[in-house]
Design a protein around this motif. Structure first.
Motif, PDB file in Angstrom:
ATOM      1  N   HIS A 280       0.875  -1.178   0.000  1.00 30.90           N
ATOM      2  CA  HIS A 280       0.000   0.000   0.000  1.00 30.90           C
ATOM      3  C   HIS A 280       0.907   1.220   0.000  1.00 30.90           C
ATOM      4  O   HIS A 280       1.753   1.388   0.882  1.00 30.90           O
ATOM      5  N   VAL A 281       0.770   2.081  -1.004  1.00 34.40           N
ATOM      6  CA  VAL A 281       1.667   3.223  -1.190  1.00 34.40           C
ATOM      7  C   VAL A 281       0.888   4.522  -1.004  1.00 34.40           C
ATOM      8  O   VAL A 281      -0.173   4.703  -1.619  1.00 34.40           O
TER       9      VAL A 281
ATOM     10  N   TYR B 205      -4.547  -0.822  -7.960  1.00 36.26           N
ATOM     11  CA  TYR B 205      -5.839  -0.142  -7.814  1.00 36.26           C
ATOM     12  C   TYR B 205      -5.598   1.154  -7.055  1.00 36.26           C
ATOM     13  O   TYR B 205      -4.967   1.160  -5.989  1.00 36.26           O
ATOM     14  N   VAL B 206      -6.067   2.267  -7.609  1.00 36.34           N
ATOM     15  CA  VAL B 206      -5.911   3.564  -6.944  1.00 36.34           C
ATOM     16  C   VAL B 206      -7.035   3.731  -5.933  1.00 36.34           C
ATOM     17  O   VAL B 206      -8.223   3.705  -6.291  1.00 36.34           O
ATOM     18  N   VAL B 207      -6.664   3.885  -4.681  1.00 37.04           N
ATOM     19  CA  VAL B 207      -7.633   3.986  -3.590  1.00 37.04           C
ATOM     20  C   VAL B 207      -8.111   5.423  -3.401  1.00 37.04           C
ATOM     21  O   VAL B 207      -9.286   5.670  -3.133  1.00 37.04           O
ATOM     22  N   GLU B 208      -7.190   6.363  -3.565  1.00 39.12           N
ATOM     23  CA  GLU B 208      -7.503   7.771  -3.284  1.00 39.12           C
ATOM     24  C   GLU B 208      -6.677   8.664  -4.189  1.00 39.12           C
ATOM     25  O   GLU B 208      -5.502   8.385  -4.451  1.00 39.12           O
TER      26      GLU B 208
ATOM     27  N   ALA C 110      -8.922   7.512  -8.550  1.00 41.00           N
ATOM     28  CA  ALA C 110      -9.451   6.642  -7.503  1.00 41.00           C
ATOM     29  C   ALA C 110     -10.587   5.785  -8.061  1.00 41.00           C
ATOM     30  O   ALA C 110     -11.476   6.283  -8.751  1.00 41.00           O
ATOM     31  N   GLY C 111     -10.516   4.477  -7.773  1.00 37.70           N
ATOM     32  CA  GLY C 111     -11.514   3.548  -8.269  1.00 37.70           C
ATOM     33  C   GLY C 111     -11.136   2.894  -9.580  1.00 37.70           C
ATOM     34  O   GLY C 111     -11.856   2.009 -10.056  1.00 37.70           O
TER      35      GLY C 111
ATOM     36  N   SER D 166      -2.286  10.951  -2.587  1.00 31.52           N
ATOM     37  CA  SER D 166      -2.915   9.884  -3.363  1.00 31.52           C
ATOM     38  C   SER D 166      -2.408   8.560  -2.822  1.00 31.52           C
ATOM     39  O   SER D 166      -1.292   8.470  -2.309  1.00 31.52           O
ATOM     40  N   ARG D 167      -3.244   7.522  -2.951  1.00 30.19           N
ATOM     41  CA  ARG D 167      -2.867   6.208  -2.427  1.00 30.19           C
ATOM     42  C   ARG D 167      -3.243   5.130  -3.427  1.00 30.19           C
ATOM     43  O   ARG D 167      -4.272   5.215  -4.095  1.00 30.19           O
TER      44      ARG D 167
END
Length: 478
Positions: free
Chosen positions: A377-378, A399-402, A419-420, A444-445
């Motif tokens: 998780h980055v 997968y981009v979380v945020e 994200a998403g 961003s995560r």
């Protein structure tokens, strides 16, 4: 044990300590005077319930190890720590044992270095605490026990510990380590921890005995340290040292020249985090062919020997079927051949079914033989450039979380993944140019699962020379 006074002392010290004193955010809705109980528990590596019961005058009798952890978490001075031990029903630790207690001033400086490669050592080379980047750089040096806690002892007793340094630097480093231990021995005398380490090494290491007979003294500190890392290869770092006034502890901070290859590798290690230096953990607690726990005086796990030449560029990985990775990526851009089911109804369930949304799918690309997988998780700070150009030894799926991530592979135009949304790459020969934050004012995560070749790093930095050679393969940039 005086439960009432112990509870009162813990409560008073907790309320006197502010979040800023330990590197924690204050937040907008803080009503507690000082730290919260759960914050003290986190800083002391004890459970919240256990700490709450101590402040409520109930619960089990705390051990000496627990009281020492609470003293560190509450940033107690030596005198306050001794008082805490007496309230807990123990004698105050003897001066020789005080080297394990990090001095509050030193700890406050350390707390402000969360993003740096920093660690605190006592005067006999025992690592007391490390930042996450320092663990990624050196391994977890706090996990040793017995004599092997001392890096001075490990240098002469464990050949595997030297693999972290170029062989041509070993002789000079041996004299530096022996001189440092000689200074501690001269100061502490017979019966001290330093004397115990010296006696053990005189009996075990002919090299140490030869140097010791010359009465080594600490020489000038090496401003530049060359390290060999199993994941990113050779690094050239500057080591800055801060000594405590009583010379019992030192804070080491490792930095790299801005814009250098070593700086890029440090940044990459910050993303990768710590991985065990070998997956072959033996039943005796050692790794690979390194000595056992007993052989190292109680060490939890010795570092494995790094293969010669690990600091050179590694052989470029090849996909399992030998195909060109770029054309493979184009082939696999098509939808899957079958519309697979993603949920099976449970006839015995009376609860609402899960809501399943397909966000991405590709046919499985060729995998390296005996692949290993790692999910990370980055978090990208605002405006972060992410990792430097690199390769993966196998495919990666993310997968981009945020937020928003700038994503660029060799031969493809850069694009923004929001994200998403998902992203993937085939690995192998393809260079991954960008995975930075597209937002300048927000983090961003993303989460990514990487498949890799055993015994090779998941991410391999690409040198500036090779980037220049292959610049014609990079898509035009906006």
């Amino acid at each position: 044990m005086d439960r009432a006074r112990l509870a009162g002392f813990l409560r008073a010290r907790r309320e006197a300590l502010q979040p800023e004193d330990v590197g924690l955010p204050r937040g907008r809705r803080r009503r507690t005077r000082g730290l919260r109980r759960e914050e003290v528990a986190l800083l002391s590596d004890v459970s919240v319930d256990y700490y709450v019961r101590l402040e409520q005058e109930r619960g089990p009798h705390p051990s000496e190890q627990t009281l020492a952890a609470l003293a560190r978490g509450l940033r107690l001075s030596i005198e306050e720590r001794d008082h805490l031990f007496r309230l807990g029903g123990y004698l105050a630790p003897q001066p020789a044992r005080r080297a394990d207690h990090i001095n509050p001033g030193m700890l406050r400086v350390f707390d402000g270095l969360g993003d740096a490669a920093a660690q605190v050592l006592n005067h006999v080379g025992e690592t007391l605490t490390q930042t996450r980047l320092a663990v990624a750089l050196h391994g977890d040096e706090t996990a040793y026990s017995g004599l092997a806690r001392s890096l001075h002892y490990r240098w002469f007793a464990d050949p595997g510990s030297r693999a972290h340094y170029p062989e041509e630097d070993h002789t000079a480093r041996s004299r530096l380590v022996a001189g440092d231990l000689h200074a501690a021995f001269s100061r502490d005398g017979a019966g001290s921890r330093a004397a115990e380490i010296v006696d053990a090494l005189l009996a075990r290491s002919p090299e140490f005995a030869d140097i010791w007979r010359t009465h080594p003294v600490p020489g000038p500190c090496r401003a530049t340290e060359r390290l060999l890392h199993p994941q990113v290869g050779a690094l050239e770092l500057q080591c800055q040292t801060l000594l405590d006034p009583d010379l019992s502890q030192r804070l080491l901070v490792y930095t790299a020249t801005p814009g250098s290859e070593s700086a890029e590798k440090l940044r990459l290690l910050a993303v990768l985090g710590h991985r065990p230096w070998s997956s072959d953990v033996r039943a005796d607690g050692g790794f690979g062919d390194s000595p056992s726990v007993e052989e190292l005086g109680g060490q939890v796990g010795a570092r494995p020997t790094i293969a010669a030449g690990c600091h050179r560029r590694r052989r470029r990985p090849v996909l399992a079927d030998g195909s060109d990775a770029r054309s493979l990526h184009e082939k696999l851009g098509a939808p899957m051949s079958v519309d697979h089911s993603h949920h099976i109804e449970n006839p015995n369930s009376t609860t609402p079914p899960p809501q399943v949304e397909l966000i991405g799918s590709v046919p499985t690309p060729p995998m390296p033989e005996s692949s290993e997988a790692m999910t990370i998780h980055v978090t990208l700070p605002p405006g972060s450039a992410g990792s430097p150009p690199h390769r993966h030894t196998g495919p990666a799926f993310g997968y981009v979380v945020e937020g928003e991530m700038i994503f660029e592979l060799e031969g493809e135009p850069e694009r923004v993944v929001r994200a998403g949304e998902t992203f993937w790459e085939p690995g192998g020969d393809v260079i991954h140019y960008q995975d930075g934050n597209n937002l300048a004012d927000a983090q961003s995560r993303f989460v990514v699962t990487m498949f890799g070749v055993p015994d090779q790093p998941m991410l391999i930095p690409v040198s500036a020379e090779e980037l220049e050679e292959r610049k014609s393969r990079r898509a035009p940039r906006p």
